[in-house]
Design a protein around this motif. Structure first.
Motif, PDB file in Angstrom:
ATOM      1  N   SER A 114       0.853  -1.181   0.000  1.00  0.00           N
ATOM      2  CA  SER A 114       0.000   0.000   0.000  1.00  0.00           C
ATOM      3  C   SER A 114       0.891   1.234   0.000  1.00  0.00           C
ATOM      4  O   SER A 114       1.976   1.208   0.546  1.00  0.00           O
ATOM      5  CB  SER A 114      -0.926   0.007   1.220  1.00  0.00           C
ATOM      6  N   ARG A 126      -3.918  11.131   7.040  1.00  0.00           N
ATOM      7  CA  ARG A 126      -3.798   9.670   7.022  1.00  0.00           C
ATOM      8  C   ARG A 126      -4.314   9.182   5.678  1.00  0.00           C
ATOM      9  O   ARG A 126      -5.026   9.908   4.985  1.00  0.00           O
ATOM     10  CB  ARG A 126      -4.622   9.036   8.149  1.00  0.00           C
ATOM     11  N   SER A 144      -4.610   8.187  17.543  1.00  0.00           N
ATOM     12  CA  SER A 144      -5.535   7.938  16.437  1.00  0.00           C
ATOM     13  C   SER A 144      -6.986   7.860  16.890  1.00  0.00           C
ATOM     14  O   SER A 144      -7.883   8.366  16.234  1.00  0.00           O
ATOM     15  CB  SER A 144      -5.173   6.625  15.752  1.00  0.00           C
ATOM     16  N   ASP A 147      -3.079   1.337  16.732  1.00  0.00           N
ATOM     17  CA  ASP A 147      -4.118   2.327  16.908  1.00  0.00           C
ATOM     18  C   ASP A 147      -4.691   2.739  15.557  1.00  0.00           C
ATOM     19  O   ASP A 147      -3.959   2.861  14.586  1.00  0.00           O
ATOM     20  CB  ASP A 147      -3.480   3.551  17.575  1.00  0.00           C
ATOM     21  N   CYS A 148      -5.982   2.930  15.514  1.00  0.00           N
ATOM     22  CA  CYS A 148      -6.566   3.475  14.284  1.00  0.00           C
ATOM     23  C   CYS A 148      -7.730   4.388  14.634  1.00  0.00           C
ATOM     24  O   CYS A 148      -8.201   4.421  15.762  1.00  0.00           O
ATOM     25  CB  CYS A 148      -7.000   2.353  13.340  1.00  0.00           C
ATOM     26  N   THR A 149      -8.170   5.129  13.653  1.00  0.00           N
ATOM     27  CA  THR A 149      -9.271   6.060  13.886  1.00  0.00           C
ATOM     28  C   THR A 149     -10.597   5.317  13.798  1.00  0.00           C
ATOM     29  O   THR A 149     -10.658   4.175  13.358  1.00  0.00           O
ATOM     30  CB  THR A 149      -9.274   7.178  12.831  1.00  0.00           C
ATOM     31  N   GLU A 196     -13.097   5.908  11.831  1.00  0.00           N
ATOM     32  CA  GLU A 196     -13.466   5.621  10.440  1.00  0.00           C
ATOM     33  C   GLU A 196     -12.756   4.376   9.951  1.00  0.00           C
ATOM     34  O   GLU A 196     -13.338   3.532   9.272  1.00  0.00           O
ATOM     35  CB  GLU A 196     -13.098   6.809   9.542  1.00  0.00           C
ATOM     36  N   GLU A 197     -11.481   4.301  10.312  1.00  0.00           N
ATOM     37  CA  GLU A 197     -10.725   3.130   9.876  1.00  0.00           C
ATOM     38  C   GLU A 197     -11.250   1.868  10.547  1.00  0.00           C
ATOM     39  O   GLU A 197     -11.365   0.814   9.918  1.00  0.00           O
ATOM     40  CB  GLU A 197      -9.235   3.343  10.197  1.00  0.00           C
ATOM     41  N   ARG A 234     -12.714  -0.883  22.809  1.00  0.00           N
ATOM     42  CA  ARG A 234     -12.970   0.542  23.003  1.00  0.00           C
ATOM     43  C   ARG A 234     -14.333   0.937  22.452  1.00  0.00           C
ATOM     44  O   ARG A 234     -15.060   1.727  23.035  1.00  0.00           O
ATOM     45  CB  ARG A 234     -11.887   1.344  22.288  1.00  0.00           C
ATOM     46  N   TYR A 235     -14.665   0.343  21.324  1.00  0.00           N
ATOM     47  CA  TYR A 235     -15.930   0.694  20.685  1.00  0.00           C
ATOM     48  C   TYR A 235     -17.095  -0.095  21.271  1.00  0.00           C
ATOM     49  O   TYR A 235     -18.240   0.262  21.067  1.00  0.00           O
ATOM     50  CB  TYR A 235     -15.818   0.519  19.167  1.00  0.00           C
ATOM     51  N   ASN A 274     -18.936  -0.008   0.484  1.00  0.00           N
ATOM     52  CA  ASN A 274     -17.822   0.199  -0.439  1.00  0.00           C
ATOM     53  C   ASN A 274     -16.969  -1.035  -0.651  1.00  0.00           C
ATOM     54  O   ASN A 274     -16.075  -1.028  -1.481  1.00  0.00           O
ATOM     55  CB  ASN A 274     -16.942   1.340   0.074  1.00  0.00           C
ATOM     56  N   GLN A 301      -3.947  -4.001   3.156  1.00  0.00           N
ATOM     57  CA  GLN A 301      -3.487  -2.747   2.597  1.00  0.00           C
ATOM     58  C   GLN A 301      -3.774  -1.577   3.530  1.00  0.00           C
ATOM     59  O   GLN A 301      -2.913  -0.746   3.786  1.00  0.00           O
ATOM     60  CB  GLN A 301      -4.238  -2.527   1.290  1.00  0.00           C
ATOM     61  N   GLN A 356      -1.578  -1.775   6.510  1.00  0.00           N
ATOM     62  CA  GLN A 356      -0.206  -1.359   6.244  1.00  0.00           C
ATOM     63  C   GLN A 356      -0.091   0.138   6.011  1.00  0.00           C
ATOM     64  O   GLN A 356       0.995   0.698   6.062  1.00  0.00           O
ATOM     65  CB  GLN A 356       0.347  -2.112   5.025  1.00  0.00           C
ATOM     66  N   ALA A 357      -1.214   0.771   5.728  1.00  0.00           N
ATOM     67  CA  ALA A 357      -1.173   2.214   5.503  1.00  0.00           C
ATOM     68  C   ALA A 357      -1.343   2.986   6.812  1.00  0.00           C
ATOM     69  O   ALA A 357      -1.245   4.210   6.817  1.00  0.00           O
ATOM     70  CB  ALA A 357      -2.247   2.625   4.507  1.00  0.00           C
ATOM     71  N   LEU A 358      -1.629   2.290   7.897  1.00  0.00           N
ATOM     72  CA  LEU A 358      -1.767   2.985   9.178  1.00  0.00           C
ATOM     73  C   LEU A 358      -0.406   3.574   9.570  1.00  0.00           C
ATOM     74  O   LEU A 358       0.628   2.943   9.358  1.00  0.00           O
ATOM     75  CB  LEU A 358      -2.245   2.013  10.265  1.00  0.00           C
ATOM     76  N   PRO A 359      -0.424   4.751  10.139  1.00  0.00           N
ATOM     77  CA  PRO A 359       0.855   5.401  10.450  1.00  0.00           C
ATOM     78  C   PRO A 359       1.744   4.571  11.381  1.00  0.00           C
ATOM     79  O   PRO A 359       2.957   4.609  11.265  1.00  0.00           O
ATOM     80  CB  PRO A 359       0.426   6.697  11.141  1.00  0.00           C
ATOM     81  N   ASP A 360       1.133   3.836  12.297  1.00  0.00           N
ATOM     82  CA  ASP A 360       1.934   3.080  13.251  1.00  0.00           C
ATOM     83  C   ASP A 360       2.238   1.666  12.778  1.00  0.00           C
ATOM     84  O   ASP A 360       2.773   0.856  13.544  1.00  0.00           O
ATOM     85  CB  ASP A 360       1.208   3.001  14.600  1.00  0.00           C
TER      86      ASP A 360
END
Lengths: 623, 676
Positions: A289, A317, A332, B307-309, B311-312, B519-520, B539, B554, B557-561
């Motif tokens: 990615s 992001r 995040s 960690d992710c947001t 939306e993610e 958490r959610y 989607n 994908q 792997q695109a997560l900043p951490d």
């Protein structure tokens, strides 16, 4: 059966109308007769003709001839094809598949072009086997009928491919007019423009749209389609299409360290080794990615519906643009998503300090491409300085387009390298120009001199294809526009007119010479002129010189340049099918070789000055 | 040790002459735990092979001893070089040797959370042991994986242990069995080659022996149903960066054998992807690899390891749901990944061909399918409280036209909405029987917000699917329409069953809490979560199983951490603990107090790195005379050393030579003093 017959003949009539209009438009275009009303069958638009004067010039220029040739070729190609098929079908008397087709086909709005094409080609292939028992007279009638249907469908198919005549403004204030069909990517258009201008073809050239209402500018990405976004412009739009160099277009691939290591001191990054840059690109663009630059920092966000701008800490992001709300951490989980990029584009803005009381003039907005006016659905952001803005806009583009952007860049570099010589240029041009012409036959024909084709078409009539006045109007004849709410099936032509009332400023911008011109409009050439190249307009020198003079100095004759046939001609030929009317001898600055061949516009023939090769060769290595 | 042996009381027996015979004590495990050790008479010139021969003769036991070897208990080392003499090995009369199999059963915790019992090599380096395991499991590129000691489980429930033993591969004859020098090369080759497995029914032949092993393969290659929310909540979750450093203290040393590291028969180890660079991923050959990687990623997200947001998280949830659903419907044969893609490609090709040649099909196309129905429409405007009003709606192509009533449908519509490019969002509550579609239709002036209210699920799914397709410019006759309708219906069914007791994913029902991290669970009720996930699901619903897994990976792997392994370190000259993050291309220094990145160093600026094994300090030199040095606070510095060397090794793999694994280079880069 009577019903069906009636319906069928209805349809045929319509078809004839369509055909006629095609012819009309084709020939009358150069005619500067007051275009009080656009031809009745309007469907496709021209874009960018707000500046009347420039458009006038363009219209009388060879570009227009080429456009005409294009149109005419479509028709003749269709007819040729039809003729050959007729031959092959001889002897068989198909019961034409009339019944349900015609009406429904015509009423079919909003269909995607690909689908449409498939359908129409089906109909040709799908002639049922002949009932041999039928009497020959009937047979003949059926045959004729079937043929007509085929012709009609072919034309429909062609007409379904949406085309726009687009006026593109070039940096020096001159402009080019070209026809873009909906299958062409921006890359194709850029290649076309390279043919038409004397720019150095480096990778930074971009096609951009500007919106004076919002004071925005956005460079189209090379893989995008041009027709689609332009089709959503409003009728009275003052948006423009520009062609100019944008340094930030591919800067991230030339100096990835400035984006991916933006936190570091810029000086220390300045002399990064090429190898390290390559590795950065490899890491960030070639993995499973794409990695988005880890941008974060304070930006100003214009508050919904208010005039105030609020500072927020933003983070970029891959999944969207986020900010951390007051009193929360940057973790995040605490981030709030301002916008995701699936449905929006990012635009640079101008002078928002005045327009919106922004803290600085370095603003960008995120909006759905169809939104053309101020709206609560637009996100307005403001950066401290220009570089920050470039960082964020580029970062957002990477997040939105991912690897595609890198592929675009690589293709652009290849093109730029390839266009270093005229020879390679012309080859590319002929292969890459996407052609609206449906049949290979037409293409074959156009290299030679079917002037008659132009002639016949031309003489038939002369109403439509008015010189593009301000705003939009249509070129080829219309099936219902896929982009717009379709009218009821019946005569599409008239309905169309209803749907698109002539724009208000239409009259002023039409042919009566406008008050403030620097260039007097050349005399209107009669339609026959297309046959008599010498008489037909010498392209107005001012445009030429300005164009040439800006991008490159008036070229001395170049040996290489004279060798291949002028690329522009080839381009049009392949695009259209019919030959462009031979252009006149070139204006002053044009070197001798150009004149040797009477085809192609002067500008295109103008050989590249020796100087040009240098930047071109240099470009790839820099990138 | 040599000094010790001099002072040892048995020193008197130390032979002065090579031919002097002395007694060697060896425990033979196969004789049973209570059997006394065997004494054999040897000379110092006897080589290990001879010792084994004597030993076997003495046991009088007829069996295949080929996998057995001598383990030297006190020195914690294997005596594997059969040609070496006892003298050369340093074995004297005081040595207590154990004659034991090199391959022993191991309880292997897989990335998907399942424990699999299988045999592994306890005598070779852990690196090679992993290669053997991966070979059996059908995992390519074993260099990316490694073993680690599991986090201690709170032993509360015994029933869990029993369920763990479900999968057993110990009976599978190990081709990797006797790992002698001749077969080593072959093995190395096989571990990364693509085509060596004989496939049987889409799986490697050694899994096809019995239903039991087939089940193991299915477990390995098909992602597991979503776990119950309680199960997620029960598991350990790192709460801070410091917590995240703990896991990395547990990695085994790749250069040493399992026995040497205190691992014994039937112990439990975790198998995990250790290096986050996944080379040459190919769904065709990597069914197990892809699935296990997905599982590892999924658990990392569910357990908030990364960690992710929000939306993610919703998108991850939607993808998990989709993958779970497709996995359930998948049988063994098509679990050969890539098949489904091929099939769908063929299908679409078929459709095209038919479409091209069939005139009736064409006619059908001309009378395009439409949707016609009474719907309630609501256009929210400021300061208006007007509610929904009923209209006769016609969906054709990509547009909705609405009329006052069905009688007016041949006239001009009140309005026509072209949905191309619009945003479509569900606004649904099954419990409340509310089935609304929220449309945001772009227009030059902004977005037009319109709500369509449907009567029931069926109507909703049809119109929703149509809207969804139209927003992408597709028409009702698009082949994906029916699929889309079905997808929406099953998702609605899921919401319906939410009221029932929460359970793991079954065919139709799933608790949305199973798809998101705890958490959610606290933040949202399942009821609130469903529409959010449904929105994201729109989607991804069209993706095939493989594409969905790839998409999941994908985004992960695109997560900043992504791909940062954390270690607690103390930098030279600093007085506080800090965190060092190691990734595939850089080192990151993180301040513990703020949690901020202080500095990053990229490997390609790295000149060299050294480990001072005496003081356990890692020293690294970068271009421009930048030197850093640190000691590890809670992990062995060999782990850090291995991580850095390992990543540098990973970067040397090129696409061309993907079939051979340069084990030697790996050891050079990661072995440290043990490599010498």
């Amino acid at each position: 059966m009577d019903d069906i017959d009636a319906m069928f003949s209805d349809m045929l009539q319509e078809m004839d109308l369509l055909t006629q209009s095609l012819g009309e438009e084709a020939e009358s275009a150069p005619l500067p007769k007051p275009p009080t009303i656009p031809g009745p069958q309007e469907m496709n638009f021209s874009v960018g003709f707000t500046d009347f004067n420039a458009s006038l010039h363009d219209l009388e220029d060879n570009d227009l001839d080429a456009l005409m040739a294009d149109l005419v070729a479509d028709i003749s190609a269709t007819e040729e094809k039809f003729a050959t098929e007729k031959d092959t079908l001889k002897g068989s008397a198909p019961v034409a598949p009339i019944p349900s087709q015609p009406p429904s086909n015509l009423s079919f709005p909003g269909s995607s072009s690909t689908l449409r094409q498939a359908t129409s080609s089906n109909s040709i292939a799908a002639t049922p086997p002949p009932p041999t028992s039928k009497p020959s007279k009937e047979e003949l009638e059926e045959q004729i009928k079937a043929d007509k249907i085929k012709l009609a469908l072919e034309k429909l198919k062609e007409a379904k491919v949406k085309k726009l005549v687009v006026k593109v403004e070039i940096m020096d204030g001159s402009s080019k007019t070209l026809m873009v069909d909906e299958r062409q990517t921006v890359r194709d258009v850029i290649d076309n423009l390279f043919e038409k201008t004397h720019c150095d073809c480096n990778v930074d050239w971009s096609v951009c749209e500007t919106n004076p209402d919002l004071q925005t500018e956005r460079g189209f990405e090379d893989h995008e389609n041009l027709v689609e976004p332009l089709s959503t412009w409003t009728r009275d739009t003052e948006n423009k299409v520009l062609f100019h160099e944008k340094k930030d277009k591919y800067e991230v691939f030339r100096n990835p360290q400035n984006f991916y290591m933006w936190k570091k001191d810029k000086k220390s990054l300045k002399d990064m080794k090429e190898k390290d840059k390559e590795q950065l690109l490899e890491e960030n663009f070639c993995g499973a990615s794409v990695i988005v630059p880890d941008l974060e920092g304070i930006l100003y966000l214009k508050e919904d519906g208010k005039k105030s701008w609020k500072q927020r800490y933003f983070l970029l992001r891959a999944s969207g643009l986020y900010y951390s709300p007051k009193g929360k951490t940057k973790a995040s989980r605490d981030l709030v998503c301002l916008v995701q990029f699936d449905n929006v584009n990012v635009y640079y803005c101008k002078e928002y300090r005045i327009k919106y009381k922004a803290p600085t003039d370095h603003c960008f907005i995120l909006k759905h491409s169809q939104i053309q006016k101020e709206s609560q659905y637009i996100r307005y952001l403001c950066c401290d300085d220009e570089w920050t803005m470039t960082l964020w806009v580029t970062g957002i583009r990477i997040a939105k387009y991912g690897k595609q952007l890198y592929d675009n860049y690589k293709a652009a570099v290849r093109k730029a390298a390839g266009s270093a010589t005229w020879a390679s240029r012309s080859i590319q041009a002929s292969s890459s120009a996407s052609t609206p012409s449906p049949t290979p036959k037409a293409r074959a024909a156009n290299g030679h001199a079917p002037q008659p084709a132009v002639e016949t078409k031309g003489s038939s009539n002369q109403t439509s294809f008015p010189p593009p006045p301000a705003s939009m109007e249509t070129l080829p004849p219309p099936p219902p526009d896929p982009m717009l709410p379709p009218p009821p099936p019946a005569p599409p032509s008239t309905n169309k007119v209803n749907q698109f009332p002539p724009p208000p400023q239409f009259p002023q911008s039409s042919f009566p010479p406008p008050p403030m011109d620097d260039l007097p409009p050349p005399p209107p050439p009669p339609p026959e002129d297309s046959e008599l190249p010498p008489d037909f307009l010498p392209p107005p020198p001012p445009i030429f010189s300005s164009c040439g003079g800006e991008a490159l100095p008036p070229p001395p004759p170049d040996p290489i340049a004279s060798l291949p046939p002028p690329p522009a001609l080839q381009n049009f030929a392949s695009a259209g099918g019919a030959p462009p009317p031979p252009p006149p001898p070139p204006p002053p600055p044009a070197p001798a070789p150009a004149a040797s061949k009477p085809a192609g516009s002067v500008r295109k023939v103008a050989p590249p000055p020796p100087k040009r090769t240098t930047p071109q060769l240099a470009a790839p290595s820099v990138g | 040790y040599s000094e010790l042996s001099h002072t040892h009381p048995h020193d008197q027996y130390k032979p002065t002459h090579p031919c002097t015979a002395w007694d060697l004590t060896v425990t033979v495990e196969d004789l049973g735990p209570d059997a006394p050790p065997i004494q054999i008479s040897v000379t110092s010139e006897l080589h290990i092979g001879g010792v084994i021969l004597k030993l076997v003769e003495k046991t009088n036991l007829k069996k295949d001893w080929s996998d057995h070897a001598l383990w030297w208990e006190q020195k914690q080392q294997w005596l594997l070089r059969t040609g070496w003499t006892l003298d050369k090995c340093g074995v004297h009369a005081d040595a207590r040797l154990v004659f034991t199999p090199q391959h022993k059963p191991l309880r292997l915790g897989l990335p998907n959370g399942v424990t699999l019992k299988m045999r592994a090599c306890f005598s070779s380096s852990a690196f090679r042991t992993v290669m053997g395991i991966c070979r059996v499991l059908n995992l390519r590129h074993p260099e990316e994986l490694s073993l680690l000691r599991p986090v201690e489980e709170k032993k509360k429930k015994k029933d869990k242990d029993s369920s763990e033993e479900l999968y057993d591969l110990t009976d599978v004859p190990l081709t990797a069995g006797a790992l002698n020098n001749t077969s080593k090369k072959l093995l190395i080759h096989c571990c990364s080659a693509r085509s060596h497995w004989t496939l049987y029914d889409g799986m490697p032949a050694h899994f096809a022996d019995s239903p039991k092993t087939e089940a193991v393969y299915k477990m390995l290659s098909v992602s597991l149903p979503s776990p119950a929310p309680e199960a997620i909540a029960k598991l350990y979750r790192p709460a801070s960066v410091v917590d995240k450093t703990h896991i990395h203290t547990r990695w085994l040393n790749s250069s040493r054998s399992l026995m040497q590291q205190g691992i014994r028969e039937n112990d439990k180890l975790w198998l995990r992807f250790k290096y986050y660079t996944f080379h040459d991923m190919d769904p065709k050959y990597d069914a197990v690899r892809l699935t296990q990687l997905y599982e590892q990623a999924r658990w990392a997200i569910l357990l908030e390891d990364i960690d992710c947001t929000e939306e993610e998280m919703m998108l991850f949830g939607a993808l998990q749901y989709h993958i779970g659903k497709l996995s359930l419907s998948q049988d063994m044969v098509s679990s050969c990944q890539g098949m489904d893609d091929l099939e769908s490609a063929l299908k679409s090709l078929e459709v095209k061909m038919v479409g091209d040649s069939n005139s009736t099909d064409m006619l059908e196309n001309m009378t395009a399918p439409e949707l016609n129905d009474y719907l309630k429409i609501f256009r929210p405007k400021r300061l208006t409280l007007k509610g929904y009003k009923q209209y006769w709606c016609k969906f054709q192509d990509t547009s909705i036209s609405y009329y006052k009533s069905s009688e007016d449908r041949y006239g001009e519509p009140i309005q026509q909405l072209n949905l191309k490019g619009c945003e479509v969002a569900p606004d649904v509550s099954v419990a409340g029987q509310k089935f609304c579609i929220r449309l945001l239709i772009p227009a030059p002036e902004g977005m037009n917000e319109i709500y369509l209210r449907c009567e029931n699920e069926k109507q909703y799914s049809q119109w929703m699917a149509a809207c969804k397709l139209a927003s992408k410019g597709l028409m009702l006759l698009d082949s994906s329409y029916q699929n889309e309708v079905k997808n929406i219906q099953t998702f609605l069914a899921m919401q319906r069953s939410n009221s029932a007791a929460p359970a793991a994913q079954t065919d139709e029902s799933i608790n949305t809490h199973s798809l998101v991290s705890p958490r959610y669970h606290k933040k949202y009720k399942p009821k609130q979560l469903t529409p959010r996930i449904l929105e994201a699901y729109q989607n991804v619903a069209q993706l095939s199983l493989t594409s969905a897994i790839l998409k999941f990976l994908q985004i992960w792997q695109a997560l900043p951490d992504f791909g940062i392994s954390y270690f607690m370190v103390r930098f030279k000259g600093s007085r506080k603990d800090e965190v060092l993050g190691i990734t595939n291309n850089r080192l990151i220094r993180i301040d513990l107090g703020i949690g901020d990145v202080v500095k990053t160093w990229r490997y390609n600026n790295m000149r060299q790195w050294n480990v001072n094994w005496d003081i356990r300090q890692v020293a690294i030199e970068f271009d421009g005379n930048i030197n850093i040095a640190f000691t590890c606070v809670n992990a062995d510095c060999k782990v850090v050393h291995e991580y850095i060397g390992g990543y540098i090794f990973m970067s040397t793999r090129s696409r061309q030579q993907s079939d051979t694994l340069n084990e030697e280079l790996f050891h050079k880069l990661t072995g440290g003093h043990e490599a010498l």
